[in-house]
Motif scaffolding. Structure first.
Motif, PDB file in Angstrom:
ATOM      1  N   ASN A  40       0.891  -1.308  -0.050  1.00 12.92           N
ATOM      2  CA  ASN A  40       0.079  -0.235   0.001  1.00 12.92           C
ATOM      3  C   ASN A  40       0.511   1.166  -0.333  1.00 12.92           C
ATOM      4  O   ASN A  40       0.482   1.961  -0.634  1.00 12.92           O
ATOM      5  CB  ASN A  40      -0.711  -0.191   1.152  1.00 12.92           C
ATOM      6  CG  ASN A  40      -0.265   0.431   2.634  1.00 12.92           C
ATOM      7  OD1 ASN A  40       1.427  -0.474   2.662  1.00 12.92           O
ATOM      8  ND2 ASN A  40      -1.348  -0.042   3.701  1.00 12.92           N
TER       9      ASN A  40
ATOM     10  N   ASN B 153       1.789   1.322  -4.096  1.00 15.27           N
ATOM     11  CA  ASN B 153       0.724   2.465  -4.746  1.00 15.27           C
ATOM     12  C   ASN B 153       0.423   3.303  -4.597  1.00 15.27           C
ATOM     13  O   ASN B 153       0.044   4.918  -4.720  1.00 15.27           O
ATOM     14  CB  ASN B 153      -0.686   2.243  -3.871  1.00 15.27           C
ATOM     15  CG  ASN B 153      -0.752   0.185  -5.043  1.00 15.27           C
ATOM     16  OD1 ASN B 153       0.392  -0.034  -5.449  1.00 15.27           O
ATOM     17  ND2 ASN B 153      -1.540  -0.448  -4.522  1.00 15.27           N
TER      18      ASN B 153
ATOM     19  N   PRO C 105      -4.733   3.986   1.528  1.00 11.25           N
ATOM     20  CA  PRO C 105      -4.531   3.274   0.353  1.00 11.25           C
ATOM     21  C   PRO C 105      -4.286   2.104   0.569  1.00 11.25           C
ATOM     22  O   PRO C 105      -4.302   0.962   1.529  1.00 11.25           O
ATOM     23  CB  PRO C 105      -2.433   3.749   0.033  1.00 11.25           C
ATOM     24  CG  PRO C 105      -2.046   3.769   1.305  1.00 11.25           C
ATOM     25  CD  PRO C 105      -3.414   4.459   2.116  1.00 11.25           C
ATOM     26  N   GLU C 106      -4.748   1.175  -0.803  1.00 13.58           N
ATOM     27  CA  GLU C 106      -5.244  -0.177  -0.419  1.00 13.58           C
ATOM     28  C   GLU C 106      -3.782  -1.372  -1.338  1.00 13.58           C
ATOM     29  O   GLU C 106      -3.221  -0.487  -2.496  1.00 13.58           O
ATOM     30  CB  GLU C 106      -6.194  -0.632  -0.762  1.00 13.58           C
ATOM     31  CG  GLU C 106      -7.182  -0.392   0.762  1.00 13.58           C
ATOM     32  CD  GLU C 106      -8.621  -0.649   0.266  1.00 13.58           C
ATOM     33  OE1 GLU C 106      -9.041  -1.016  -0.726  1.00 13.58           O
ATOM     34  OE2 GLU C 106      -9.086  -0.453   1.127  1.00 13.58           O
ATOM     35  N   ARG C 107      -3.732  -2.347  -1.742  1.00 10.43           N
ATOM     36  CA  ARG C 107      -3.525  -3.363  -2.902  1.00 10.43           C
ATOM     37  C   ARG C 107      -3.996  -3.631  -3.251  1.00 10.43           C
ATOM     38  O   ARG C 107      -5.385  -4.053  -3.460  1.00 10.43           O
ATOM     39  CB  ARG C 107      -2.754  -4.403  -2.470  1.00 10.43           C
ATOM     40  CG  ARG C 107      -2.043  -4.258  -1.112  1.00 10.43           C
ATOM     41  CD  ARG C 107      -1.691  -5.349  -0.478  1.00 10.43           C
ATOM     42  NE  ARG C 107      -0.797  -6.660  -1.532  1.00 10.43           N
ATOM     43  CZ  ARG C 107       0.229  -8.046  -0.892  1.00 10.43           C
ATOM     44  NH1 ARG C 107      -0.076  -7.636   0.259  1.00 10.43           N
ATOM     45  NH2 ARG C 107      -0.171  -8.675  -2.235  1.00 10.43           N
ATOM     46  N   GLU C 108      -3.793  -3.580  -5.106  1.00  8.21           N
ATOM     47  CA  GLU C 108      -4.828  -3.211  -6.195  1.00  8.21           C
ATOM     48  C   GLU C 108      -4.904  -4.424  -7.307  1.00  8.21           C
ATOM     49  O   GLU C 108      -5.363  -4.041  -7.947  1.00  8.21           O
ATOM     50  CB  GLU C 108      -5.036  -1.837  -6.410  1.00  8.21           C
ATOM     51  CG  GLU C 108      -5.561  -1.156  -5.627  1.00  8.21           C
ATOM     52  CD  GLU C 108      -5.866   0.539  -6.168  1.00  8.21           C
ATOM     53  OE1 GLU C 108      -5.129   0.620  -6.736  1.00  8.21           O
ATOM     54  OE2 GLU C 108      -5.788   1.198  -5.541  1.00  8.21           O
TER      55      GLU C 108
END
Length: 574
Positions: free
Chosen positions: A196, A199, A362-365
């Motif tokens: 994250n 990103n 933020p996140e993993r995508e």
């Protein structure tokens, strides 16, 4: 250089990575020699000067050390490393002692040689913070001891310097810069997996195009430029955290590159299994682009590359933001047209932008998806409430992780399976029918794929160590294409094969990925110049990173926006 030690003359020489010109300030006329050739010349010269014992003080990777030990005559010992590896005890290869006791000032090592260069004795001292536990090797070796940093007497001169730097750093950057609703992962996992922090960082880097009134399509960041090996938050994040993560004086630049160059660059960054220390890694963080990658021995590939959620057009051009260090050291990116020199150091620029965001989460995508084995396309069984995708068990699998499956489309949107079961030969993966249909119907030609995890069968993978060995991965990953039309109920009976998915040029590691000939590269053959170690900032070097942060921050604050120079202003073809 030679020096006298008792009745003996000791010769010592240094060795650094072959890309040293880009790492620090050396005269440009210095020549770059082959590691073995240069080392042999140094050993011969020291022997001619009367050296009884010759030692290499090294800053190259562990794999190269083993190559040197086998190929260079008259080399008695190698100490140091670029890889951050910590040996439990010195290794002896032929007539050469190899001693690597880590980096970051977490360990101090010593070896004793006799007049013939033979190892007589060795010792290792581990320097630990009070809350750290000793490593198991401490109990296994009498030669390894522990000292806690709070028991070490402080050097008053160095303490005064550190206090001065800390006060300046706290005054400039100690206040809250922004808040994060989640923990930000700036650990060395950034080499191995999408994070994250990666990103957040690369998303923010794309905004640099506003300086030149251009829209940046893609941003990338080399994992070696993300330092500190730390996590931050959730909660208030001070400016010092950002500068500790990004301490280097690297400026953000934008280059115009073709889609083919983008694909080639992503593939060039993948590190295959070189040794059990780090394993396979994508080695970068990205924004605006997503892809699948595989890194097994000589079988390295990327596939299903999407820019902005759309299939990459290899003949079109894209604006790509990166730091000047990585662009200059990439044979691929350096061929692109430089369209923007931002004049912005990464650390201060990101800090300014994050201060404006105030709060982030933020996140993993699904930007970088690892694939160890690809199996045949899933068959699709659709009833009123569930859809079942059936796939083969990969040849290299020992046990399927039944709770790990998810479906992913080209935009990165995904859906977790509601269940999975395996009979040892096939796997049935079930989804809520309405939810999977909604995912597949979200965009035209969604490139629907099924991903899952499994425990690898160690005997099926020809490596001399247990896999997976990379940080960030507990299991191997499998992939199968899925027919969108079958999921949507648009195919006739019996026509359930995938009608879209992986490009033909990316299937190099498909069904035979677990065969014995998909071997792991031996560490002895690792002669890459890449940043294959993970040197970071340990507890005793954090202040150095902080001082760099203060310098960069002050320079950024005092800089004139007019320093930014737009080199070109033509829009990309895509």
């Amino acid at each position: 250089k030679t020096f006298e030690a008792g009745d003996l003359t000791v010769g010592i020489f240094g060795l650094v990575s072959r890309n040293f010109h880009s790492l620090t300030d050396y005269p440009q006329e210095w020549q770059v020699l082959d590691y073995v050739e240069g080392s042999q010349e140094a050993v011969d010269a020291l022997r001619e000067e009367g050296a009884d014992v010759v030692v290499l003080a090294s800053h190259v990777s562990t794999g190269i050390h083993y190559t040197l030990a086998e190929a260079v005559e008259g080399l008695d010992a190698i100490v140091g490393s670029h890889s951050g590896v910590v040996f439990d005890e010195p290794d002896i290869v032929g007539d050469t002692v190899i001693s690597e006791f880590g980096d970051e000032f977490d360990h101090v090592g010593a070896i004793t040689l006799d007049a013939d260069g033979e190892l007589v004795d060795w010792e290792r001292t581990d320097l630990l913070l009070p809350e750290w536990d000793p490593e198991p090797a401490v109990d296994e070796y009498d030669e390894i001891s522990v000292r806690y940093t709070d028991d070490i007497e402080e050097d008053e001169t160095l303490a005064d310097i550190a206090d001065s730097w800390s006060a300046e750093l706290e005054a400039e950057l100690g206040q809250t810069a922004f808040e994060s609703e989640v923990e930000l992962d700036a650990t060395f996992d950034n080499y191995a997996v999408e994070t994250n922090w990666g990103n957040l960082m690369t998303d923010t880097m794309r905004s640099v195009g506003e300086i030149g009134d251009i829209e940046v399509d893609i941003a990338a960041q080399n994992a070696g430029g993300i330092r500190g090996d730390s996590t931050h938050g959730p909660g208030e994040i001070p400016g010092t955290a950002v500068m500790d993560i990004l301490p280097f004086p690297n400026e953000i630049e934008v280059v115009e590159v073709t889609g083919e160059q983008v694909r080639d660059y992503l593939e060039s960054e993948v590190r295959s299994h070189p040794a059990d220390q780090f394993g396979a890694q994508p080695a970068i963080q990205v924004s605006g682009v997503s892809y699948e990658w595989s890194g097994h021995a000589d079988d390295v590939w990327v596939d299903n590359v999407f820019v902005g959620g759309e299939p990459i057009d290899e003949e079109a051009t894209y604006y790509l933001a990166h730091n000047d260090y990585s662009i200059g050291n990439s044979d691929i990116l350096s061929e692109g047209e430089l369209v923007l020199e931002s004049g912005q150091f990464q650390g201060p620029y990101l800090l300014d932008q994050l201060e404006e965001k105030d709060t982030v989460a933020p996140e993993r995508e699904n930007r970088m998806i690892r694939v160890d084995e690809e199996v045949a396309a899933a068959t699709v069984a659709n009833d009123a409430e569930t859809i079942t995708l059936t796939i083969d068990v990969p040849p290299g699998a020992a046990e399927i992780a039944e709770d790990s499956f998810r479906a992913v489309i080209r935009t990165g949107d995904d859906l977790e399976a509601t269940g999975a079961s395996s009979d040892g030969e096939t796997v049935d993966v079930t989804f809520n029918a309405d939810e999977l249909v909604a995912l597949a119907d979200q965009v035209d030609e969604p490139v629907l794929r099924l991903f899952g995890e499994y425990e690898p069968d160690q005997d099926a993978w020809d490596y001399e160590f247990e896999v997976p060995s990379s940080d960030g991965y507990d299991r191997f990953k499998l992939k199968a294409d899925v027919s969108t039309s079958a999921v949507l109920g648009e195919e006739s009976d019996g026509d359930e094969s995938a009608d879209e998915g992986a490009d033909d040029d990316g299937d190099a590691a498909a069904d035979d990925g677990g065969d014995a000939d998909t071997g792991g590269a031996d560490a002895d053959d690792d002669e890459t110049d890449a940043d294959d170690g993970l040197p970071g900032f340990g507890p005793l070097t954090a202040l150095g990173g902080g001082a760099a942060g203060t310098y960069l921050y002050a320079r950024q604050r005092s800089g004139d926006d007019a320093a930014s120079e737009q080199v070109g202003n033509d829009g990309p073809d895509a």
